[in-house]
Design a protein around this motif. Structure first.
Motif, PDB file in Angstrom:
ATOM      1  N   LEU A  96     -33.311  -9.881   2.841  1.00  0.00           N
ATOM      2  CA  LEU A  96     -32.853  -9.574   1.803  1.00  0.00           C
ATOM      3  C   LEU A  96     -31.369  -9.483   1.744  1.00  0.00           C
ATOM      4  CD1 LEU A  96     -35.354  -6.905   0.278  1.00  0.00           C
ATOM      5  CD2 LEU A  96     -35.189  -9.188  -0.153  1.00  0.00           C
ATOM      6  N   LEU A  97     -30.655  -9.035   2.776  1.00  0.00           N
ATOM      7  CA  LEU A  97     -29.345  -8.948   2.661  1.00  0.00           C
ATOM      8  C   LEU A  97     -28.827 -10.720   2.978  1.00  0.00           C
ATOM      9  CD1 LEU A  97     -28.658  -6.179   5.432  1.00  0.00           C
ATOM     10  CD2 LEU A  97     -27.803  -6.194   2.732  1.00  0.00           C
ATOM     11  N   ARG A  98     -29.508 -11.466   3.459  1.00  0.00           N
ATOM     12  CA  ARG A  98     -29.168 -12.773   3.713  1.00  0.00           C
ATOM     13  C   ARG A  98     -29.180 -13.513   2.623  1.00  0.00           C
ATOM     14  NH1 ARG A  98     -32.307 -13.279   7.779  1.00  0.00           N
ATOM     15  NH2 ARG A  98     -34.180 -14.274   6.769  1.00  0.00           N
ATOM     16  N   ARG A  99     -30.194 -13.185   1.840  1.00  0.00           N
ATOM     17  CA  ARG A  99     -30.488 -14.253   0.579  1.00  0.00           C
ATOM     18  C   ARG A  99     -29.701 -13.434  -0.520  1.00  0.00           C
ATOM     19  NH1 ARG A  99     -37.303 -14.962   0.527  1.00  0.00           N
ATOM     20  NH2 ARG A  99     -37.361 -16.312   2.631  1.00  0.00           N
ATOM     21  N   HIS A 100     -29.086 -12.409  -0.503  1.00  0.00           N
ATOM     22  CA  HIS A 100     -28.211 -11.896  -1.702  1.00  0.00           C
ATOM     23  C   HIS A 100     -26.648 -11.795  -1.080  1.00  0.00           C
ATOM     24  CE1 HIS A 100     -32.331 -10.522  -2.838  1.00  0.00           C
ATOM     25  NE2 HIS A 100     -31.678 -10.757  -4.249  1.00  0.00           N
ATOM     26  N   PRO A 101     -26.092 -13.007  -0.760  1.00  0.00           N
ATOM     27  CA  PRO A 101     -24.585 -12.927  -0.326  1.00  0.00           C
ATOM     28  C   PRO A 101     -23.773 -12.513  -1.871  1.00  0.00           C
ATOM     29  CG  PRO A 101     -25.319 -15.135  -0.578  1.00  0.00           C
ATOM     30  CD  PRO A 101     -26.714 -14.335  -0.927  1.00  0.00           C
ATOM     31  N   HIS A 102     -24.254 -12.627  -2.830  1.00  0.00           N
ATOM     32  CA  HIS A 102     -23.443 -12.455  -4.005  1.00  0.00           C
ATOM     33  C   HIS A 102     -23.271 -10.970  -4.090  1.00  0.00           C
ATOM     34  CE1 HIS A 102     -27.718 -12.883  -5.012  1.00  0.00           C
ATOM     35  NE2 HIS A 102     -27.456 -12.130  -6.138  1.00  0.00           N
ATOM     36  N   VAL A 103     -24.185 -10.278  -3.485  1.00  0.00           N
ATOM     37  CA  VAL A 103     -24.091  -8.721  -3.523  1.00  0.00           C
ATOM     38  C   VAL A 103     -23.716  -8.322  -2.214  1.00  0.00           C
ATOM     39  CG1 VAL A 103     -25.231  -6.481  -4.080  1.00  0.00           C
ATOM     40  CG2 VAL A 103     -26.093  -8.789  -5.302  1.00  0.00           C
ATOM     41  N   ILE A 122     -21.140 -14.702 -10.680  1.00  0.00           N
ATOM     42  CA  ILE A 122     -22.241 -15.505 -10.511  1.00  0.00           C
ATOM     43  C   ILE A 122     -23.450 -15.469 -11.444  1.00  0.00           C
ATOM     44  CG2 ILE A 122     -23.531 -13.953  -8.921  1.00  0.00           C
ATOM     45  CD1 ILE A 122     -24.383 -16.501  -7.452  1.00  0.00           C
ATOM     46  N   ASP A 123     -23.919 -16.388 -12.139  1.00  0.00           N
ATOM     47  CA  ASP A 123     -24.972 -16.187 -13.225  1.00  0.00           C
ATOM     48  C   ASP A 123     -26.093 -16.221 -12.488  1.00  0.00           C
ATOM     49  OD1 ASP A 123     -25.391 -18.897 -12.922  1.00  0.00           O
ATOM     50  OD2 ASP A 123     -24.409 -19.324 -14.857  1.00  0.00           O
ATOM     51  N   GLU A 124     -27.483 -16.155 -13.281  1.00  0.00           N
ATOM     52  CA  GLU A 124     -28.651 -15.831 -12.835  1.00  0.00           C
ATOM     53  C   GLU A 124     -29.199 -17.279 -12.291  1.00  0.00           C
ATOM     54  OE1 GLU A 124     -33.334 -14.990 -14.408  1.00  0.00           O
ATOM     55  OE2 GLU A 124     -31.621 -14.806 -15.692  1.00  0.00           O
ATOM     56  N   ALA A 125     -28.801 -18.439 -12.867  1.00  0.00           N
ATOM     57  CA  ALA A 125     -29.151 -20.005 -12.413  1.00  0.00           C
ATOM     58  C   ALA A 125     -28.439 -19.995 -11.074  1.00  0.00           C
ATOM     59  CB  ALA A 125     -28.628 -20.987 -13.582  1.00  0.00           C
ATOM     60  N   GLN A 126     -27.450 -19.719 -10.844  1.00  0.00           N
ATOM     61  CA  GLN A 126     -26.573 -19.791  -9.654  1.00  0.00           C
ATOM     62  C   GLN A 126     -27.399 -18.944  -8.517  1.00  0.00           C
ATOM     63  OE1 GLN A 126     -22.658 -18.853 -11.209  1.00  0.00           O
ATOM     64  NE2 GLN A 126     -21.948 -20.630 -10.120  1.00  0.00           N
ATOM     65  N   VAL A 127     -27.739 -17.654  -8.907  1.00  0.00           N
ATOM     66  CA  VAL A 127     -28.530 -16.829  -8.031  1.00  0.00           C
ATOM     67  C   VAL A 127     -29.595 -17.551  -7.583  1.00  0.00           C
ATOM     68  CG1 VAL A 127     -29.749 -15.027  -7.928  1.00  0.00           C
ATOM     69  CG2 VAL A 127     -27.593 -14.653  -8.830  1.00  0.00           C
ATOM     70  N   LYS A 128     -30.420 -18.152  -8.596  1.00  0.00           N
ATOM     71  CA  LYS A 128     -31.776 -19.093  -8.274  1.00  0.00           C
ATOM     72  C   LYS A 128     -31.283 -20.105  -7.117  1.00  0.00           C
ATOM     73  CE  LYS A 128     -34.268 -17.573 -12.263  1.00  0.00           C
ATOM     74  NZ  LYS A 128     -35.114 -18.025 -13.355  1.00  0.00           N
ATOM     75  N   GLN A 129     -30.497 -20.833  -7.642  1.00  0.00           N
ATOM     76  CA  GLN A 129     -30.006 -22.153  -6.910  1.00  0.00           C
ATOM     77  C   GLN A 129     -29.708 -21.625  -5.314  1.00  0.00           C
ATOM     78  OE1 GLN A 129     -26.933 -24.307  -8.657  1.00  0.00           O
ATOM     79  NE2 GLN A 129     -26.878 -25.927  -7.110  1.00  0.00           N
ATOM     80  N   ASN A 130     -28.795 -20.484  -5.277  1.00  0.00           N
ATOM     81  CA  ASN A 130     -28.490 -20.130  -3.902  1.00  0.00           C
ATOM     82  C   ASN A 130     -29.677 -19.633  -3.154  1.00  0.00           C
ATOM     83  OD1 ASN A 130     -25.913 -20.812  -4.613  1.00  0.00           O
ATOM     84  ND2 ASN A 130     -25.054 -18.425  -4.966  1.00  0.00           N
ATOM     85  N   TRP A 131     -30.638 -18.653  -3.793  1.00  0.00           N
ATOM     86  CA  TRP A 131     -31.691 -18.190  -3.277  1.00  0.00           C
ATOM     87  C   TRP A 131     -32.559 -19.531  -2.483  1.00  0.00           C
ATOM     88  CZ3 TRP A 131     -34.074 -13.280  -2.854  1.00  0.00           C
ATOM     89  CH2 TRP A 131     -35.259 -13.108  -2.519  1.00  0.00           C
ATOM     90  N   GLU A 132     -32.750 -20.438  -3.621  1.00  0.00           N
ATOM     91  CA  GLU A 132     -33.604 -21.703  -2.930  1.00  0.00           C
ATOM     92  C   GLU A 132     -32.880 -22.489  -1.765  1.00  0.00           C
ATOM     93  OE1 GLU A 132     -36.493 -21.931  -3.772  1.00  0.00           O
ATOM     94  OE2 GLU A 132     -36.772 -20.872  -5.424  1.00  0.00           O
ATOM     95  N   ALA A 133     -31.482 -22.554  -1.960  1.00  0.00           N
ATOM     96  CA  ALA A 133     -30.892 -23.190  -0.804  1.00  0.00           C
ATOM     97  C   ALA A 133     -30.927 -22.314   0.526  1.00  0.00           C
ATOM     98  CB  ALA A 133     -29.504 -23.418  -0.956  1.00  0.00           C
ATOM     99  N   ILE A 134     -30.885 -21.114   0.383  1.00  0.00           N
ATOM    100  CA  ILE A 134     -30.962 -20.263   1.666  1.00  0.00           C
ATOM    101  C   ILE A 134     -32.554 -20.161   2.159  1.00  0.00           C
ATOM    102  CG2 ILE A 134     -31.107 -17.738   2.647  1.00  0.00           C
ATOM    103  CD1 ILE A 134     -28.829 -17.250   0.316  1.00  0.00           C
ATOM    104  N   LYS A 135     -33.302 -19.971   1.128  1.00  0.00           N
ATOM    105  CA  LYS A 135     -34.943 -20.327   1.695  1.00  0.00           C
ATOM    106  C   LYS A 135     -35.106 -21.554   2.500  1.00  0.00           C
ATOM    107  CE  LYS A 135     -38.381 -18.898  -0.894  1.00  0.00           C
ATOM    108  NZ  LYS A 135     -39.173 -18.885  -2.049  1.00  0.00           N
ATOM    109  N   ALA A 136     -34.349 -22.644   1.775  1.00  0.00           N
ATOM    110  CA  ALA A 136     -34.606 -23.975   2.468  1.00  0.00           C
ATOM    111  C   ALA A 136     -33.974 -24.060   3.931  1.00  0.00           C
ATOM    112  CB  ALA A 136     -33.963 -25.024   1.523  1.00  0.00           C
ATOM    113  N   ALA A 137     -32.902 -23.609   3.999  1.00  0.00           N
ATOM    114  CA  ALA A 137     -32.206 -23.125   5.365  1.00  0.00           C
ATOM    115  C   ALA A 137     -33.178 -22.632   6.347  1.00  0.00           C
ATOM    116  CB  ALA A 137     -30.825 -22.816   5.226  1.00  0.00           C
TER     117      ALA A 137
END
Length: 276
Positions: A96-103, A122-137
């Motif tokens: 969760l720390l890794r997936r929430h770099p904005h926090v 950062i807005d919600e759309a960016q959060v989702k985009q970052n989340w998916e990018a991190i999960k893909a990595a």
């Protein structure tokens, strides 16, 4: 009698005693990872049902039952040398720390608690985009390179279909609007009719699967969870059929005593009484 509340540590101790060969519970001692999976799935659905009913007192109990499943797996993992509860928690917090770099920009929980937070808006759309990018990595690090890799096969079929479609959509494989999905549903209905008329049960089974898959696609485009929609439909059917049955009981009859035409009329009456 204890006045203070029990803790997670107490729950872990209770679980260890249940699994203790000396004085433990015979049923709990017989269980394995595989044998308690059905209970885990059932408990998750009971949590969902309590939430949908807004029965929060019941939800409190159901969440405890679901937590007990995690505690059970943790005890089994400890006994077999795979992991224990503390490692489960550590793995989760790190993820969760890794997936929430904005926090947690430094990746450290205590840094954020000490007032170190990200200053970039950062807005919600960016959060989702970052989340998916991190999960893909993360999937890539596990050797899961395909767009559909990592979608659990044990998920309910409707949920898994929606997740597969969502993954495919991210790489551009999707209808641009729901209009194309509805056209596809009509196409699948026609193909199902052809298979039924041809008397091909196996083909009809396949076409029925395609039709359901397309309906899930429609739900996704409408931003509707297909599992929840079908659960709502099940409850509606149950409520209306119970209404039909109740009316027949008042007449001193059972559904089996009524003709299909009578049942249909009673159904329409119950439906009309609900306003839909």
């Amino acid at each position: 009698m204890q006045d203070s509340q029990y803790t997670v540590e107490d729950l872990l101790q209770l679980m260890a005693q249940l699994r203790n060969p000396d004085g433990g519970c015979p049923w709990d001692l017989k269980q394995s990872f595989a044998t308690i999976v059905p209970s885990t799935i059932e408990e998750a659905y009971e949590v969902a049902e309590a939430i949908e009913a807004e029965d929060f007192e019941h939800l409190n109990e159901e969440l405890g039952d679901l937590l007990f499943q995690v505690i059970f797996y943790a005890q089994l993992g400890k006994e077999e040398g795979h992991f224990d509860f503390s490692r489960i928690v550590d793995t989760l917090v790190r993820k969760l720390l890794r997936r929430h770099p904005h926090v947690f920009p430094s990746g450290d929980l205590h840094g954020a608690l000490d007032g170190e937070t990200c200053t970039d808006a950062i807005d919600e759309a960016q959060v989702k985009q970052n989340w998916e990018a991190i999960k893909a990595a993360e999937r890539g690090a596990k050797g899961e390179a395909g767009a559909l890799d990592g979608v659990a096969r044990g998920l309910p079929a409707l949920t898994r279909a929606a997740k597969l479609q969502k993954r495919a959509s991210r790489v551009g494989f999707d209808w641009p609007s729901i209009g194309g999905v509805l056209d596809k549903i009509e196409e699948e209905i026609a193909e199902l009719r052809e298979a039924v008329e041809a008397g091909s049960l196996e083909q009809a089974r396949e076409e029925l699967g395609d039709l359901i898959f397309s309906c899930v696609n429609a739900a996704r485009h409408l931003k509707v969870d297909p599992e929840s929609a079908l659960r709502d439909c099940n409850r509606k059917f149950e409520r209306r059929f119970n209404g039909v049955e109740a009316e027949l009981i008042r007449q001193g009859r059972r559904p089996a005593d009524a003709s299909l035409e009578e049942l249909d009329k009673l159904w329409d009456r119950v439906k009309s009484g609900e306003g839909g």
